[in-house]
Design an enzyme around this catalytic site. Structure first.
Site, PDB file in Angstrom:
ATOM      1  N   HIS A 192       0.707  -1.188  -0.036  1.00  0.00           N
ATOM      2  CA  HIS A 192      -0.260  -0.240   0.109  1.00  0.00           C
ATOM      3  C   HIS A 192       0.911   1.360   0.049  1.00  0.00           C
ATOM      4  O   HIS A 192       0.389   2.174  -0.449  1.00  0.00           O
ATOM      5  CB  HIS A 192      -1.104  -0.159   0.979  1.00  0.00           C
ATOM      6  CG  HIS A 192      -2.080  -1.005   0.828  1.00  0.00           C
ATOM      7  ND1 HIS A 192      -2.200  -2.246   1.278  1.00  0.00           N
ATOM      8  CD2 HIS A 192      -3.381  -0.882  -0.028  1.00  0.00           C
ATOM      9  CE1 HIS A 192      -3.306  -2.747   0.698  1.00  0.00           C
ATOM     10  NE2 HIS A 192      -4.044  -2.064  -0.220  1.00  0.00           N
ATOM     11  N   ARG A 300     -10.392   3.802  -2.014  1.00  0.00           N
ATOM     12  CA  ARG A 300     -10.105   2.947  -0.815  1.00  0.00           C
ATOM     13  C   ARG A 300     -10.173   3.781   0.438  1.00  0.00           C
ATOM     14  O   ARG A 300      -9.232   4.612   0.707  1.00  0.00           O
ATOM     15  CB  ARG A 300      -8.424   2.702  -0.915  1.00  0.00           C
ATOM     16  CG  ARG A 300      -8.255   1.602  -2.066  1.00  0.00           C
ATOM     17  CD  ARG A 300      -6.572   1.509  -1.936  1.00  0.00           C
ATOM     18  NE  ARG A 300      -6.224   0.339  -2.626  1.00  0.00           N
ATOM     19  CZ  ARG A 300      -5.905   0.269  -4.067  1.00  0.00           C
ATOM     20  NH1 ARG A 300      -5.843   1.313  -4.567  1.00  0.00           N
ATOM     21  NH2 ARG A 300      -5.460  -0.975  -4.517  1.00  0.00           N
ATOM     22  N   ARG A 336     -15.632   1.547  -1.344  1.00  0.00           N
ATOM     23  CA  ARG A 336     -15.530   0.429  -0.725  1.00  0.00           C
ATOM     24  C   ARG A 336     -15.416   0.620   0.843  1.00  0.00           C
ATOM     25  O   ARG A 336     -14.699   1.617   1.198  1.00  0.00           O
ATOM     26  CB  ARG A 336     -13.941  -0.291  -1.100  1.00  0.00           C
ATOM     27  CG  ARG A 336     -13.709  -1.308  -0.254  1.00  0.00           C
ATOM     28  CD  ARG A 336     -12.262  -2.033  -0.992  1.00  0.00           C
ATOM     29  NE  ARG A 336     -11.105  -1.453  -0.526  1.00  0.00           N
ATOM     30  CZ  ARG A 336      -9.785  -1.671  -0.749  1.00  0.00           C
ATOM     31  NH1 ARG A 336      -9.832  -2.603  -1.493  1.00  0.00           N
ATOM     32  NH2 ARG A 336      -8.736  -1.045  -0.206  1.00  0.00           N
ATOM     33  N   GLU A 432     -10.916 -11.502  -3.929  1.00  0.00           N
ATOM     34  CA  GLU A 432      -9.665 -11.145  -3.714  1.00  0.00           C
ATOM     35  C   GLU A 432      -9.063 -12.443  -2.969  1.00  0.00           C
ATOM     36  O   GLU A 432      -7.918 -12.149  -2.269  1.00  0.00           O
ATOM     37  CB  GLU A 432      -9.374  -9.896  -3.058  1.00  0.00           C
ATOM     38  CG  GLU A 432     -10.248  -9.154  -2.076  1.00  0.00           C
ATOM     39  CD  GLU A 432      -9.833  -7.704  -1.890  1.00  0.00           C
ATOM     40  OE1 GLU A 432      -8.912  -7.442  -2.050  1.00  0.00           O
ATOM     41  OE2 GLU A 432     -10.698  -7.358  -0.804  1.00  0.00           O
ATOM     42  N   ASN A 455      -4.517  -7.789  -6.314  1.00  0.00           N
ATOM     43  CA  ASN A 455      -3.192  -7.698  -5.371  1.00  0.00           C
ATOM     44  C   ASN A 455      -3.540  -8.813  -4.288  1.00  0.00           C
ATOM     45  O   ASN A 455      -2.263  -9.333  -3.936  1.00  0.00           O
ATOM     46  CB  ASN A 455      -3.261  -6.249  -4.942  1.00  0.00           C
ATOM     47  CG  ASN A 455      -3.408  -5.016  -5.948  1.00  0.00           C
ATOM     48  OD1 ASN A 455      -2.913  -5.405  -6.813  1.00  0.00           O
ATOM     49  ND2 ASN A 455      -3.672  -3.761  -5.327  1.00  0.00           N
ATOM     50  N   ASP A 456      -4.663  -8.900  -3.490  1.00  0.00           N
ATOM     51  CA  ASP A 456      -4.696  -9.692  -2.662  1.00  0.00           C
ATOM     52  C   ASP A 456      -4.907 -11.281  -3.367  1.00  0.00           C
ATOM     53  O   ASP A 456      -4.371 -12.291  -2.592  1.00  0.00           O
ATOM     54  CB  ASP A 456      -6.058  -9.480  -1.579  1.00  0.00           C
ATOM     55  CG  ASP A 456      -5.339  -8.449  -0.676  1.00  0.00           C
ATOM     56  OD1 ASP A 456      -4.594  -8.486  -0.219  1.00  0.00           O
ATOM     57  OD2 ASP A 456      -6.057  -7.383  -0.523  1.00  0.00           O
ATOM     58  N   ARG A 466       2.473  -9.966  -0.308  1.00  0.00           N
ATOM     59  CA  ARG A 466       2.625  -8.771  -1.181  1.00  0.00           C
ATOM     60  C   ARG A 466       3.567  -7.736  -1.026  1.00  0.00           C
ATOM     61  O   ARG A 466       4.148  -6.981  -1.904  1.00  0.00           O
ATOM     62  CB  ARG A 466       1.276  -8.356  -1.615  1.00  0.00           C
ATOM     63  CG  ARG A 466       0.546  -7.602  -0.433  1.00  0.00           C
ATOM     64  CD  ARG A 466      -1.030  -7.284  -0.818  1.00  0.00           C
ATOM     65  NE  ARG A 466      -1.178  -5.993  -1.404  1.00  0.00           N
ATOM     66  CZ  ARG A 466      -2.401  -5.522  -1.641  1.00  0.00           C
ATOM     67  NH1 ARG A 466      -3.358  -6.285  -1.117  1.00  0.00           N
ATOM     68  NH2 ARG A 466      -2.617  -4.115  -1.938  1.00  0.00           N
ATOM     69  N   CYS A 503      -9.711  -4.402 -10.531  1.00  0.00           N
ATOM     70  CA  CYS A 503      -9.364  -3.134  -9.653  1.00  0.00           C
ATOM     71  C   CYS A 503      -7.948  -3.481  -8.969  1.00  0.00           C
ATOM     72  O   CYS A 503      -7.349  -2.586  -8.395  1.00  0.00           O
ATOM     73  CB  CYS A 503     -10.298  -2.647  -8.676  1.00  0.00           C
ATOM     74  SG  CYS A 503     -10.666  -3.788  -7.324  1.00  0.00           S
TER      75      CYS A 503
HETATM   76  C1  PEP Z   1      -6.692  -5.695  -4.478  1.00  0.00           C
HETATM   77  O1  PEP Z   1      -6.428  -6.535  -3.356  1.00  0.00           O
HETATM   78  O2  PEP Z   1      -6.257  -6.005  -5.419  1.00  0.00           O
HETATM   79  C2  PEP Z   1      -7.117  -4.300  -4.006  1.00  0.00           C
HETATM   80  C3  PEP Z   1      -7.419  -3.636  -5.156  1.00  0.00           C
HETATM   81  O3  PEP Z   1      -7.449  -4.074  -2.810  1.00  0.00           O
HETATM   82  P1  PEP Z   1      -6.169  -3.390  -1.937  1.00  0.00           P
HETATM   83  O4  PEP Z   1      -4.856  -3.322  -2.842  1.00  0.00           O
HETATM   84  O5  PEP Z   1      -6.467  -2.127  -1.202  1.00  0.00           O
HETATM   85  O6  PEP Z   1      -5.783  -4.323  -0.850  1.00  0.00           O
HETATM   86 MG    MG Z   2      -7.167  -5.726  -1.439  1.00  0.00          MG
END
Ligand code: PEP
Ligand code: MG
Length: 579
Positions: A192, A300, A336, A432, A455-456, A466, A503
């Site tokens: 993040h 976010r 979200r 996710e 991402n998750d 990650r 996303c």
């Molecule tokens: C993800 O996990 O892909 C996502 C968009 O949420 P974040 O990156 O905020 O965990």
């Molecule tokens: Mg996520």
């Protein structure tokens, strides 16, 4: 001159003097001393020890007076540490034999202790000692730095920050006018702090492993956030080369924005793709729209909480949503609900394995007051524009039902109170985790849309943190398991007639756009800066071509081969990607 390679986390080129931070945001000055400075530095260390001890004694008596004598024990542990001959000996040795500055020697020694205790901490007593070591380290550093202590809020000139790691809240507090760029040992492309760096347009390279020990404060550093390269102590030629590079990338991006601004994201054979932006702060909306975003696909909202001492009030949240909606001028926004936990901490949160702990929707469902407050703020704002609501990290149908039950309850309370909201607000979920992807068919029946959070999804599918640079090589969107899950979710959404978007950062990576279009995805939500590039790729292919490429990619069994193949195709349609 030293060149280091890491993970390109936020694009752009930054050139400036280094500001080296330790974990607590304290600047650690020059790391090595000359032979003739040894005695002076040893004396400085001795004085710092004495002053830290005095400091503890003072605090000890104040606390004993104000709270009671039982708390004296905490301070006697700290005092014993400072008087420990072995510890002092190790620090002195680093100064005298290894020519480390006392600051560096203190940080290095206490962090070794810290790591050992962390590893061995099997009970509460040892876990508590970890915090004590931290405290002692900071007391000593404070005593050593004395008046010279500098923090980022008092910078006189813009700098390049070098750190072991940065939390999302530290990064979010960066002033882009003062922080030219940053480089960290830890972190990954989807951590993040990398995401926030992109939001703030601060070039960054992360996952360098050891950059913190290679750079001294004040040294010239170049951050190349496109190629993931950091140059330490560059010569004049290299600086000139990078300055030119920065200028030409900037020029190319500006031309692309101009060329594409009024054109739709549409394939050569007319398949329309919706292109939305991910934001962390309402202030990003304006730029996102200028870059061609058709709305916000992921807001976010946890950045209203991260780094704050107490949660934002309903009014504060409502105002942030109103600002977002107003800036969007009729374009849609997906808000979200807070995704706190893991690396996005709110004060007081602490877990041993936070990525698998009480994060995100789970956290909300256990902090009902906070959750209801946010739902109510979103609902109130929903009458002002095209607002949808999205739950993150749904792992089961029960969880989705529970969240929706809370939403219904908040709605019913608002109805009773006569507060207006959009009764038909769309409620979607993020996919996710593999459990959600694999049960997408049952989830699809009870939700209005899916948004794939790769991402998750990647980290939970491949068991790769990650944020962890040591396993960053294994974090691959091209892994066949990831591709199969994504394909299944898109196909399931299509069968159930609900929209599916992506996303996660994968959607803004040039290498994967053709694949995702070919898999049937019709909605991308990406970092604002990537919008023109994504649009360019979409406008350079036909859907038929993309389908064939996706089919071929899915049939390949190794992630490295999938990526090689996709990269070749991406280069073919978007050669500038090489810059
Ligand atoms: C993800 O996990 O892909 C996502 C968009 O949420 P974040 O990156 O905020 O965990
Ligand atoms: Mg996520």
């Amino acid at each position: 001159m030293l060149k280091m390679e890491g993970v390109a986390a936020s694009p752009g080129v930054a050139i400036g003097r280094a500001f080296v931070l330790d974990a607590e945001g304290v600047r650690i000055r020059r790391r090595y001393i000359d032979h003739d400075e040894i005695q002076h530095e040893l004396d400085r260390f001795q004085k710092a020890m004495e002053s830290a001890l005095e400091d503890i004694e003072e605090t000890e008596s104040t606390v004993a007076e104000n709270i009671g004598p039982d708390y004296r024990e905490i301070f006697s542990v700290h005092k014993r540490m400072l008087q420990d001959e072995q510890l002092k000996g190790q620090i002195r040795e680093l100064i005298a034999d290894r020519l480390c500055t006392p600051e560096h020697a203190v940080a290095k020694t206490l962090r070794t202790y810290h790591r050992i205790f962390l590893r061995e901490a099997k009970d509460d007593y040892l876990a508590q000692r970890v915090t004590d070591i931290h405290d002692v380290e900071h007391r000593l550093l404070r005593a050593l730095l004395g008046q010279k202590q500098e923090d980022l809020s008092h910078l006189q000139e813009p700098v390049v920050v070098i750190a072991h790691d940065l939390t999302p809240s530290q990064t979010a507090a960066f002033d882009p006018k003062k922080i030219l760029g940053f480089a960290t040992n830890a972190g990954g492309k989807t951590s993040h702090s990398a995401i926030v760096a992109r939001a703030l347009k601060i070039p960054a390279v992360v996952g360098l492993g050891n950059v913190e020990n290679e750079v001294s404060g004040g040294e010239m550093v170049i951050i190349d956030g496109h190629q993931g390269v950091v140059v330490i102590g560059p010569d004049t030629d290299t600086i000139t080369r990078y300055e030119e590079r920065g200028r030409s990338i900037h020029l190319f991006e500006a031309q692309l924005v101009k060329e594409l601004h009024d054109l739709p994201a549409e394939t050569l054979d007319g398949r329309r793709i919706t292109l939305l932006a991910n934001i962390e702060f309402p202030s990003e909306v304006k730029v996102a729209v200028e870059l061609g975003a058709e709305g916000i696909g992921l807001y976010r909202t946890e950045f209203l909480y991260v780094g704050a001492k107490k949660p934002p009030t309903e009014r504060e949240q409502y105002e942030a949503y109103v600002q977002t909606i107003k800036e969007l001028a009729g374009r849609p926004a997906i808000i979200r609900t807070v995704d706190l936990g893991a690396d996005k901490l709110w004060s007081g949160m602490q877990e041993k394995n936070p990525f698998l702990g009480c994060r995100s929707l789970r956290f909300c469902l256990r902090h009902m007051e906070m959750f209801r407050c946010q739902l109510s703020a979103i609902l109130r704002a929903s009458v002002l524009g095209e607002v949808s609501l999205m739950f993150p990290l749904v792992t089961s149908l029960e969880e989705l039902r529970e969240a929706k039950a809370v939403l219904r309850d908040v709605m019913s309370e608002m109805r009773t109170d006569g507060v207006a909201f959009n009764e038909d607000i769309r409620v979607g979920i993020m996919i996710e985790v593999p459990s959600a992807a694999l049960t997408a068919d049952s989830l699809a029946k009870e939700t209005d849309f899916f948004s794939i959070g790769t991402n998750d999804l990647i980290q939970y599918t491949l068991a790769v943190d990650r944020n962890n640079q040591t396993v960053a090589q294994l974090y691959s969107p091209a892994h066949p398991a990831v591709l199969r899950l994504i394909e299944y979710v898109i196909e399931t959404g299509r069968r159930h007639g609900i929209p599916v978007a992506i996303c996660g950062e994968m959607g803004g990576e040039i290498d994967y756009i053709i694949l995702l279009v070919g898999m049937g995805l019709t909605e991308f939500s990406v970092t604002p800066a990537m919008i023109p590039d994504v649009k360019k790729v979409i406008r350079s292919i036909t859907y038929e071509e993309a389908k064939a490429i996706a089919e071929k990619a899915i049939s390949i069994t190794e992630a490295t081969e999938v990526l090689r193949f996709l990269r070749k195709e991406a280069r073919r349609v978007f050669p500038q990607h090489e810059m």
